[in-house]
Design a protein around this motif. Structure first.
Motif, PDB file in Angstrom:
ATOM      1  N   PHE A   1      69.849  31.129  40.224  1.00  0.00           N
ATOM      2  CA  PHE A   1      68.346  30.680  41.151  1.00  0.00           C
ATOM      3  C   PHE A   1      67.179  31.495  40.708  1.00  0.00           C
ATOM      4  O   PHE A   1      67.444  32.504  39.958  1.00  0.00           O
ATOM      5  N   ILE A   2      65.975  30.763  41.046  1.00  0.00           N
ATOM      6  CA  ILE A   2      64.835  31.628  40.858  1.00  0.00           C
ATOM      7  C   ILE A   2      64.306  31.499  42.142  1.00  0.00           C
ATOM      8  O   ILE A   2      64.317  30.479  42.744  1.00  0.00           O
ATOM      9  N   SER A   3      63.414  32.348  42.402  1.00  0.00           N
ATOM     10  CA  SER A   3      62.438  32.567  43.434  1.00  0.00           C
ATOM     11  C   SER A   3      61.027  33.249  43.226  1.00  0.00           C
ATOM     12  O   SER A   3      60.984  33.743  42.134  1.00  0.00           O
ATOM     13  N   PHE A   4      60.219  33.171  43.789  1.00  0.00           N
ATOM     14  CA  PHE A   4      58.736  33.643  43.834  1.00  0.00           C
ATOM     15  C   PHE A   4      58.138  33.934  44.997  1.00  0.00           C
ATOM     16  O   PHE A   4      58.525  33.367  46.065  1.00  0.00           O
ATOM     17  N   LYS A   5      57.315  34.803  44.880  1.00  0.00           N
ATOM     18  CA  LYS A   5      56.533  35.354  46.164  1.00  0.00           C
ATOM     19  C   LYS A   5      55.188  34.815  46.025  1.00  0.00           C
ATOM     20  O   LYS A   5      54.438  34.698  44.814  1.00  0.00           O
ATOM     21  N   PRO A   6      54.682  33.773  47.117  1.00  0.00           N
ATOM     22  CA  PRO A   6      53.656  33.069  46.966  1.00  0.00           C
ATOM     23  C   PRO A   6      52.430  33.911  47.018  1.00  0.00           C
ATOM     24  O   PRO A   6      52.521  34.937  47.804  1.00  0.00           O
ATOM     25  N   SER A   7      51.446  33.576  46.270  1.00  0.00           N
ATOM     26  CA  SER A   7      50.099  34.197  46.398  1.00  0.00           C
ATOM     27  C   SER A   7      49.134  33.357  47.150  1.00  0.00           C
ATOM     28  O   SER A   7      48.687  32.250  46.770  1.00  0.00           O
ATOM     29  N   ILE A   8      48.472  33.842  48.412  1.00  0.00           N
ATOM     30  CA  ILE A   8      47.693  33.347  49.244  1.00  0.00           C
ATOM     31  C   ILE A   8      46.775  34.290  49.742  1.00  0.00           C
ATOM     32  O   ILE A   8      46.928  34.984  50.548  1.00  0.00           O
ATOM     33  N   PRO A   9      45.460  33.826  49.423  1.00  0.00           N
ATOM     34  CA  PRO A   9      44.419  34.587  50.167  1.00  0.00           C
ATOM     35  C   PRO A   9      44.244  34.413  51.365  1.00  0.00           C
ATOM     36  O   PRO A   9      44.520  33.627  51.995  1.00  0.00           O
ATOM     37  N   LYS A  10      43.919  35.782  51.923  1.00  0.00           N
ATOM     38  CA  LYS A  10      43.655  35.475  53.461  1.00  0.00           C
ATOM     39  C   LYS A  10      42.762  34.777  53.688  1.00  0.00           C
ATOM     40  O   LYS A  10      42.773  34.081  55.090  1.00  0.00           O
ATOM     41  N   SER A  11      41.662  34.360  53.164  1.00  0.00           N
ATOM     42  CA  SER A  11      40.641  33.660  53.472  1.00  0.00           C
ATOM     43  C   SER A  11      41.106  32.047  53.605  1.00  0.00           C
ATOM     44  O   SER A  11      40.665  31.293  54.761  1.00  0.00           O
ATOM     45  N   LEU A  12      42.092  31.757  52.801  1.00  0.00           N
ATOM     46  CA  LEU A  12      42.455  30.410  52.963  1.00  0.00           C
ATOM     47  C   LEU A  12      43.676  30.292  54.025  1.00  0.00           C
ATOM     48  O   LEU A  12      43.753  29.228  54.524  1.00  0.00           O
ATOM     49  N   LEU A  13      43.911  31.369  54.508  1.00  0.00           N
ATOM     50  CA  LEU A  13      45.075  31.182  55.471  1.00  0.00           C
ATOM     51  C   LEU A  13      44.453  31.538  56.924  1.00  0.00           C
ATOM     52  O   LEU A  13      44.844  30.827  57.798  1.00  0.00           O
ATOM     53  N   LEU A  14      43.446  32.247  57.166  1.00  0.00           N
ATOM     54  CA  LEU A  14      43.105  32.689  58.495  1.00  0.00           C
ATOM     55  C   LEU A  14      41.455  32.553  58.893  1.00  0.00           C
ATOM     56  O   LEU A  14      41.151  32.413  59.774  1.00  0.00           O
ATOM     57  N   ASP A  15      40.592  32.151  57.764  1.00  0.00           N
ATOM     58  CA  ASP A  15      39.335  32.073  58.035  1.00  0.00           C
ATOM     59  C   ASP A  15      38.793  30.851  58.111  1.00  0.00           C
ATOM     60  O   ASP A  15      39.555  29.723  57.426  1.00  0.00           O
TER      61      ASP A  15
END
Length: 643
Positions: free
Chosen positions: A401-415
């Protein structure tokens, strides 16, 4: 409201093949119950180790909301006299010493003749306990769902269950696995029948015929669809309402209570859902079952659930008493209760709202409704919840398997506000990373563990303001994969010469599943991307003293193959990020086939209010189209998946 549904129908007729199935299979059944949904939204008022995972939650205090002051119902009827049930003998009611489940018959033993599996009172009596029998049914295509259903019950130490087999192949398979089974005499196909198909409707009729046949036996019947699972023993809860003739689940998405009481019937505008309901063998219940059966047999176009709702709602009210939550319905004598949607969960109250968590309640059941990818979508939802029973090989796939940790700026998620634009900006940012991870998984011949996907807006079948008014949906929320991706397409075998090699996927919770074997848990490689040219950042298969591998960003196919071929024996390769990790396939033909494949993986968001059509297509390659904006198709010619 009506115009919104007309819009949905126009969308169905205008859509191209990839999405016709979505509308064709959903709108037919939902159309009739739309009145109920909108009313709810806009109302003014013992063989193996347990593998299911339920969070330990405390039960909230018993707080009950008041019924609507202006609730209306027909003139109260005189309560019927105390009923005398044709109860079985004490021995029958208690049941004999129930045979163990999951104990396979000896292989040298010949299977009994089909006649011995016939539906009879004696056969049911062998599985009854405390006068209750729990039943589901299906064909061979749903065997993994059925095994999951049985496994949850046996893990809860419940053995008074039976499975109705609609084809001989399933009957034989369950018999040899030691699962109690009976023959429904349906002679159905062994393949997935598809929601809304004529065979699907035939299955619904079989359910009603079964209920009508079993109630005269004198046993209480807890009837379940195969696409649901039990998370907690429901029998003590059902026993709290001994006067109820029928206790049914519903499609209610707005809470009417905040404890474990029955939902307040005056406030439930959504359809009663017959995927989970409990029948007592009273005269009123038998009369209802008989009329329901006759209605469906007289018109093969009536959906079984719509027929049930139509009959039961002939009369609603008054309440049976002041505090039980039961009410009179149907003919004025039937006593009905609506199981609380917070703990007898739909696919919406469980996966989207997580209502039981917010109310600090323990869920009894999960039914995979409100989803968008057919049987595959239901299966994937249950896997995301870590409540599906998969064989050991599912957790140890060839190639790893492969997995990865998504990179999400706080501004995209919450602002900012939760709008269509901010929703698509957030999802597109994640989609680009998933696209890169799919390419790496394909290149390394590994199975991709999908990341959790964050959404700002809910997905439905009709125009809405972003979330259902009155629901407990939080924004943003981790949305099921089928909200964004066509799970059924991702899991479908596509011709390799046209779409390149298949890419296996697993649910985002996969690596947290207790069923993951030790040999997978203990075999990891952590990969951290670095900027080539910086100290210590070079293409090498030598890990750091801390045990992780540094790997240059923007590496090509040859570099990936050269480095990671040294780790073929490692079960899980976990990337800290996949942003700018891979420059693309060196073979342009393979690149084109990959693009052709993953373009089909994404679905639609639905739907913008007061627009015809109102759906918006996701685009896997949105970033290659300057000025791309999330807008519905402007013309019929534009109404197709991105190319």
């Amino acid at each position: 409201m009506v115009e919104g549904w007309r819009n949905g129908l126009r969308e169905a007729t205008n859509s191209k093949p990839l999405f016709v199935t979505i509308y064709a299979t959903v709108i037919i059944g939902v159309l009739v119950s739309s009145f109920y949904v909108f009313s709810a939204i806009y109302s003014p008022t013992n063989g193996s180790t347990s593998w299911l995972s339920s969070p330990p939650l405390s039960t909230a205090g018993r707080i009950r909301q008041s019924p609507q002051e202006n609730a209306t119902f027909q003139t109260p009827v005189v309560p019927p006299p105390p009923r005398e049930l044709p109860l079985p003998s004490p021995e029958e009611a208690q049941g004999k010493s129930l045979g163990k489940i999951w104990v396979s018959p000896p292989r040298d033993k010949k299977m009994p003749p089909l006649e011995s599996f016939k539906l009879t009172k004696e056969l049911f009596g062998e599985r009854v306990k405390d006068n209750v029998i729990i039943v589901t049914f299906g064909n061979y295509a749903f065997m993994d769902f059925i095994l999951t259903w049985v496994k949850h019950l046996t893990d809860l130490d419940i053995s008074n269950l039976l499975v109705g087999a609609m084809d001989t192949k399933l009957l034989e398979a369950l018999y040899w696995k030691g699962v109690p089974v009976f023959d429904m005499g349906s002679h159905m196909s062994t393949v997935d029948v598809g929601w809304g198909s004529p065979t699907f409707h035939k299955m619904g009729r079989e359910k009603v015929i079964l209920i009508d046949s079993v109630l005269p036996f004198g046993y209480e019947l807890l009837m379940c669809d195969t696409d649901m699972v039990w998370l907690k023993n429901p029998l003590p809860y059902l026993a709290r309402y001994p006067e109820a003739d029928v206790l049914t689940s519903s499609d209610q998405v707005v809470p009417t209570v905040v404890d474990d009481s029955l939902d307040i019937w005056q406030q439930v505008g959504a359809a009663y859902n017959i995927g989970i309901f409990h029948w007592r063998p009273t005269e009123s219940a038998k009369k209802l079952a008989k009329e329901w059966k006759e209605m469906l047999l007289a018109d093969d176009k009536v959906w079984d659930q719509n027929g049930f709702n139509e009959i039961v709602r002939k009369q609603l009210g008054p309440s049976v008493d002041g505090d039980s939550g039961l009410f009179y319905a149907y003919d004025g004598n039937l006593k009905v209760g609506i199981l609380p949607a917070s703990i007898f969960c739909s696919g919406h109250t469980y996966f989207v709202q997580a209502m039981y968590q917010q109310l600090r309640l323990e869920p009894y059941a999960l039914h995979t409704t409100f989803q968008y990818a057919g049987t595959e979508g239901k299966r994937h939802r249950l896997r995301e919840g870590m409540v599906f029973f998969d064989p050991p090989e599912y957790y140890d796939a060839p190639g790893g398997f492969i997995s990865f940790k998504p990179s999400i700026p706080k501004s995209l998620l919450l602002d900012g506000k939760h709008t269509i634009e901010s929703h698509f900006t957030l999802v597109n940012h994640q989609m680009k990373q998933i696209r890169s991870a799919l390419a790496i998984a394909s290149l390394l011949n590994r199975t991709l563990v999908m990341p959790p996907i964050w959404c700002r807006l809910d997905r439905l079948w009709f125009g809405h303001p972003g979330t259902l008014v009155g629901s407990m949906t939080r924004q943003p929320f981790i949305c099921p994969l089928d909200h964004v991706f066509e799970v059924n397409i991702m899991l479908k075998e596509l011709p390799e010469d046209e779409f390149g090699p298949g890419i296996g996927i697993r649910e985002y919770s996969f690596l947290d599943n207790p069923a993951l074997p030790k040999q997978v848990k203990d075999s990891w490689l952590d990969v951290q991307l670095c900027q080539e040219g910086k100290e210590g950042c070079e293409a090498t298969n030598i890990t750091t003293p801390s045990g992780f591998l540094k790997f240059p960003k923007r590496s090509n196919e040859d570099t990936f193959k050269a480095i990671f071929s040294s780790f073929n024996d490692v079960k899980v390769i976990k990337f800290s990020s996949v942003e700018d990790a891979f420059t693309g396939f060196s073979d342009k033909g393979r690149e084109e086939r990959f693009r052709r494949r993953v373009k089909r993986y994404v679905g639609i968001w639905c739907c913008e209010e007061n627009k015809t059509p109102g759906h918006i297509y996701y685009d896997m390659y949105w970033d290659e189209k300057p000025g791309w904006k999330p807008v519905p198709p402007q013309t019929p010619e534009e109404d197709h998946p991105p190319v």
